[in-house]
Enzyme design. Structure first.
Site, short mmCIF file in Angstrom:
data_model
loop_
_atom_site.label_atom_id
_atom_site.label_comp_id
_atom_site.label_asym_id
_atom_site.label_seq_id
_atom_site.Cartn_x
_atom_site.Cartn_y
_atom_site.Cartn_z
N ASP A 89 0.85 -1.19 0.00
CA ASP A 89 0.00 0.00 0.00
C ASP A 89 0.89 1.24 0.00
OD1 ASP A 89 0.89 -0.64 2.54
OD2 ASP A 89 -1.08 -0.68 3.46
N GLU A 150 -5.75 3.41 4.02
CA GLU A 150 -6.10 4.06 5.28
C GLU A 150 -7.52 4.61 5.26
OE1 GLU A 150 -4.52 3.83 7.93
OE2 GLU A 150 -2.42 3.44 7.46
#
Length: 414
Positions: A89, A150
């Protein structure tokens, strides 16, 4: 030459890339500068690259060059060619950095407080290692550079756009990695078969009363006292309706009402995060929480708008794939660098969505400073969280070796 030595040769390049990403963090699903840096890192390497349509994701496919890799296709069976996926990520957090490092974030109110800059750099390093060792690959490798972990569910976007099928046949195994700024001594790899991370859901509540003068609460319908009772009742419910050995964590992060001390406001706002470690408890919470809150509101003659937001599911690792990762870690770095967790971590991950679709595992890696105390070091998401560059080469080596060894195993007859 061992792959760990090859990775060490990349350490300076990976450190520069990590520092560059750290200085310019981007938040959410659209990370144009981060995407550009990933593409620069892949430039000149033999990858088939696809960019996201709805996000700034990068999917890169490397076709294996081992003589065995083409046998199935030569025989007309293109579906038998194995493929594995490696994921990193890329997004930062809305946190103002306070670490004081010399490559501190230059973006106001944004920071790589969860180490995604390390993940991206390690996978970029693995891309180089795998390209150099293409002749050892018995199948194909899919690199998943993902934005929006997130809280934006970036994995779902990439799944909808076909990342699991980017090589043609669906990938047969998937691996993700996450660094930690505390928990374990420097350089420790962490695994756990089964439930490794909790599910994460959100709760948003608006208590609707009737405003009035603070001196005459009987003439109003006070939402503040009702909201306060709700906060307490939620904690009591967890301890009285749920098995302590199947824990539930509910934390209220927002409690807001009013504008002045002598004014009873019309409404009050509650927001909470809910973590569960089994699907049974998750489903039970979805039913129990609204029932409790609406009951309290009704008892006080007010209304409550309750939104229970399903977010990330449980991160459940495949036992066989976890054992594969443990074997590779032990062979590359020695068993002393491996820690198998006895209990899950209460954080959550959208890599869970990948693991719902294909077998795989998730590996933690401690980036605590050498000699630092993992018990007192600031944890991920803290404005003071620091991550040591020294783990970059090891992370890149593990990513690459997982792909090489797993493809070799998948190519063998059942």
């Amino acid at each position: 030459m061992p792959i760990t030595d090859d990775a060490k040769d990349l350490q300076e390049d990976l450190t520069r890339l990590r520092h560059d990403l750290h200085r310019q963090p981007e938040i959410g699903l659209h990370l144009p500068r981060t995407q550009e840096r990933v593409l620069q890192a892949l430039d000149g390497l033999p990858y088939e690259i696809t960019l996201g349509k709805d996000t700034t994701s990068v999917t890169a496919v490397l076709r294996g060059g081992h003589p065995d890799a083409g046998k199935q296709e030569a025989a007309g069976d293109t579906t038998a060619r194995p493929a594995v996926l490696l994921r990193a990520d890329m997004d930062g957090l809305p946190v103002q950095e306070k670490t004081g490092v010399d490559f501190t974030s230059q973006a106001e109110g944004a920071m790589h407080a969860c180490g995604h800059d390390l993940h991206t750099s390690m996978l970029a390093g693995a891309a180089t290692l795998l390209a150099e060792k293409r002749h050892q690959l018995h199948g194909d490798v899919v690199l998943m550079f993902q934005p929006g972990e997130e809280g934006f569910d970036g994995a779902s976007y990439m799944l909808r756009e076909g990342v699991l099928d980017a090589a043609g046949p669906r990938v047969q195994a998937a691996y993700g990695m996450h660094v930690f700024s505390s928990l374990e001594p420097h350089g420790t790899f962490c695994t756990k078969p089964g439930v490794m991370l909790s599910a994460s859901d959100g709760l948003e509540v608006t208590v609707l009363g009737a405003g009035g003068h603070g001196s005459a609460p009987h003439s109003a319908k006070d939402p503040v006292t009702v909201a306060a009772e709700m906060v307490t009742a939620l904690q009591v419910m967890v301890t009285r309706q749920f098995n302590m050995f199947d824990p539930v964590v509910l934390s209220v992060g927002v409690l807001h009402a009013g504008t002045k001390r002598n004014v009873i406001p019309e409404s009050a706002r509650i927001e909470a995060t809910i973590r569960t470690f089994s699907e049974a408890s998750r489903l039970k919470m979805m039913e129990a929480v609204p029932r409790l809150l609406k009951g309290i509101a009704a008892a006080h003659g007010v209304e409550a708008a309750v939104d229970y937001l399903q977010e990330y599911p449980l991160t459940i690792t495949n036992e066989d794939e976890t054992h594969t990762a443990e074997k590779v870690i032990s062979e590359l770095f020695g068993e002393r660098r491996l820690s198998r967790w006895a209990t899950p971590l209460s954080g959550s991950e959208d890599f869970s969505r990948v693991l719902e679709e294909v077998p795989g595992t998730f590996v933690g890696l401690s980036a605590v400073a050498p000699g630092g105390d993992p018990a007192t070091s600031p944890f991920n998401h803290s404005p003071y969280a620091t991550f040591d560059d020294g783990v970059l080469a090891d992370g890149a080596a593990l990513y690459a070796e997982l792909a090489i060894s797993r493809l070799a195993a998948l190519s063998q007859p059942a």
